[in-house]
Design a protein around this motif. Sequence first.
Motif, PDB file in Angstrom:
ATOM      1  N   LYS A 161       0.868  -1.334   0.054  1.00  0.00           N
ATOM      2  CA  LYS A 161      -0.187   0.060  -0.058  1.00  0.00           C
ATOM      3  C   LYS A 161       1.011   1.310   0.091  1.00  0.00           C
ATOM      4  O   LYS A 161       0.406   2.398  -0.063  1.00  0.00           O
ATOM      5  N   SER A 185      -6.375   0.863  -7.011  1.00  0.00           N
ATOM      6  CA  SER A 185      -7.202   2.206  -6.838  1.00  0.00           C
ATOM      7  C   SER A 185      -7.722   2.235  -5.559  1.00  0.00           C
ATOM      8  O   SER A 185      -8.023   3.255  -4.901  1.00  0.00           O
ATOM      9  N   ASN A 187      -6.351   1.036  -2.553  1.00  0.00           N
ATOM     10  CA  ASN A 187      -5.462   0.835  -1.564  1.00  0.00           C
ATOM     11  C   ASN A 187      -4.424   1.851  -1.482  1.00  0.00           C
ATOM     12  O   ASN A 187      -3.853   2.083  -0.307  1.00  0.00           O
ATOM     13  N   ASN A 188      -4.088   2.367  -2.620  1.00  0.00           N
ATOM     14  CA  ASN A 188      -2.974   3.251  -2.560  1.00  0.00           C
ATOM     15  C   ASN A 188      -3.302   4.770  -2.713  1.00  0.00           C
ATOM     16  O   ASN A 188      -4.338   5.302  -3.352  1.00  0.00           O
ATOM     17  N   THR A 189      -2.677   5.505  -1.949  1.00  0.00           N
ATOM     18  CA  THR A 189      -2.982   7.062  -1.996  1.00  0.00           C
ATOM     19  C   THR A 189      -1.430   7.791  -1.976  1.00  0.00           C
ATOM     20  O   THR A 189      -1.463   9.102  -1.965  1.00  0.00           O
ATOM     21  N   ARG A 211     -10.131   6.938  -9.976  1.00  0.00           N
ATOM     22  CA  ARG A 211     -10.043   6.929  -8.869  1.00  0.00           C
ATOM     23  C   ARG A 211      -8.469   7.045  -8.126  1.00  0.00           C
ATOM     24  O   ARG A 211      -8.301   7.783  -7.429  1.00  0.00           O
ATOM     25  N   ILE A 212      -7.577   6.567  -8.980  1.00  0.00           N
ATOM     26  CA  ILE A 212      -6.172   6.591  -8.793  1.00  0.00           C
ATOM     27  C   ILE A 212      -5.633   7.934  -8.858  1.00  0.00           C
ATOM     28  O   ILE A 212      -4.935   8.533  -7.742  1.00  0.00           O
ATOM     29  N   ARG A 214      -7.512  10.530  -8.321  1.00  0.00           N
ATOM     30  CA  ARG A 214      -8.294  11.386  -7.258  1.00  0.00           C
ATOM     31  C   ARG A 214      -7.568  11.150  -5.904  1.00  0.00           C
ATOM     32  O   ARG A 214      -7.075  12.096  -4.979  1.00  0.00           O
ATOM     33  N   ASN A 215      -7.032   9.674  -5.553  1.00  0.00           N
ATOM     34  CA  ASN A 215      -6.576   9.460  -4.443  1.00  0.00           C
ATOM     35  C   ASN A 215      -5.043   9.713  -4.258  1.00  0.00           C
ATOM     36  O   ASN A 215      -4.734  10.045  -2.946  1.00  0.00           O
ATOM     37  N   CYS A 216      -4.415   9.778  -5.443  1.00  0.00           N
ATOM     38  CA  CYS A 216      -3.070   9.983  -5.315  1.00  0.00           C
ATOM     39  C   CYS A 216      -2.624  11.344  -5.884  1.00  0.00           C
ATOM     40  O   CYS A 216      -2.301  11.677  -7.107  1.00  0.00           O
ATOM     41  N   ARG A 217      -2.433  12.561  -5.327  1.00  0.00           N
ATOM     42  CA  ARG A 217      -2.317  13.645  -5.346  1.00  0.00           C
ATOM     43  C   ARG A 217      -0.609  13.700  -5.983  1.00  0.00           C
ATOM     44  O   ARG A 217      -0.581  15.002  -6.733  1.00  0.00           O
TER      45      ARG A 217
END
Length: 588
Positions: A161, A185, A187-189, A211-212, A214-217
Amino acid sequence: MEDAKAIKIDDGMPETVFGLVINHIRDPRDRDAISLVCRRWFEIDGLSREHVTVALSYTTTPQMLRRRFQNLISLKLKAKPRAAMFNLIPEDWGGYVTPWVEEIARSFSCLKELHFRRMIVRDSDLELLAQSRGPLLESLKLDKCSGFSTDGLLHITRFCKKLKTLFLEESSIIERDGEWLHELSLNNTVLETLNFYMTYLVNVRFEDLERIARNCRGLVSVKISECELLDLVGFFRAAAALEEFGGGSFSEQPERYSSVSFPPKLCRLGLTYMGQNEMPIIFPFASLLRRLDLLYALLDTEDHCLLIQKCPNLEVIETRNVIGDRGLEVLARSCKRLKRLRIERGADEQGMEDEGGVVSHRGLIALAQGCLELEYMAVYVSDITNASLECIGTNLKNLCDFRLVLLDREDRVSELPLDNGVRALLQGCCKLRRFALYLRPGGLSDVGLGYIGRYSPNVRWMLLGSVGETDAGLLEFSRGCPSLQKLEMRCCCFSEYALAIAALQLTSLRYLWVQGYRASETGHDLLAMVHPFWNIELIPSRQVVVNGQLGEQVVVEHPAHILAYYSLAGQRTDFPDTVVPFGSSSLA
């Protein structure tokens, strides 16, 4: 060894001072030299080294690596020879990652970054890696690897993660489904780089990519397989920090792509199957581009000229020889900051070459006169002259890596041999560390081959094809090249005995691969090469089925190979039936 010059080799140096100094020495060649000074410096180097590259996995063992370097943070392993990328090496040659993963699971508690290149990776390897290193692993690169499926990737994306980099480019992956990407998408930020370019993974849901984003800036680089570009509008909107994008595809009417808006920081781009009608979507931000990949674009010479004129800040361009001399002339006029140029063989393989898509000495001269900052040049050419090589040697003083292939076609070449041009290029480009020259019979005489040996003092890797005339030329070449560690040769006229003597005379040589040579009846002439820690493998000639120019299947003959390399591990034990272990340290 510039960094090491600052260290006084003196037994009186306090160990604490040396321990602080060595952490600032990054170049692995400098570290290697320092480790030879004395036993204690050897030990300190081993304890403080954070990154190691093993250029051939059979040159050592996982246990030896662990004993020497106990605190590694980053490890890069290579296995199959480069020839495997061109289907010249049997698929079952070897290069299994399993023993390395098993040792990594037991030891290397600090390891966060792994890079496997041209290796055979199993799903069970990825499962063990995920279970043992999952909480710590930040970077995993499976680079041109094979043997695994998306089930193995699912273990990685479910348990790792903290991954910042997941790189799969050009790997042969068995696709079961798209759950691996969905799990990523969810589990990872912290992901920064996602690359499954040229993997032919098609079960990719654009909702997962969005989603990736959005979550991973911190997502800065994404290279994917085929995915309709119109489905990525939401992804591009969410990926505000994105600097690199590659892949995608076009299947709708060109006017519909006017709705596609790329992220504001995008400066490295490679769109697959982009044609003339889709090209205008790049124009609004073309001046911001620093890297452009057109290897899989559907552009002709005129399209290249039009697009390149709008990209004055390009530093890297990759394309095919359809760019033509005219495209190179536009590149030379428009892109003064260019540092890397790669021109692959293009549509001429299918006999459909664009009329203007010929790269020759004319284009090379324009480049050498216009792009003075070039550091890397790899080109396939249809024609060449000594003058064009001399021009490169005169103007491109920053060139570190030069590779040229003369296409073997029926066209007449303006000038052969290229002895004087090669000499001028090597004399002028003093920074060269990597050099490849693949010609056709008559392209370089024994005199020219001697020039390569004499004027390549710093070259560490070399590929030579269809060069020289006799064994005398090879032996003269081998009296030079004092820094050469890795030599690859194809389609040459040399005997086994000359190859063996040349390997002994090249004092820094650590690796030799030869395909196409004058074999003896028994192979015993190679015994002259046998010495301690030097493994020799023979791959006999074989027939291979390939696709012909018109898509039909054709049987071609692959000549025999010689592969020889230094190894502290002794002779390897996983030889397939297609490989003969000819000599090793045990025979010395």
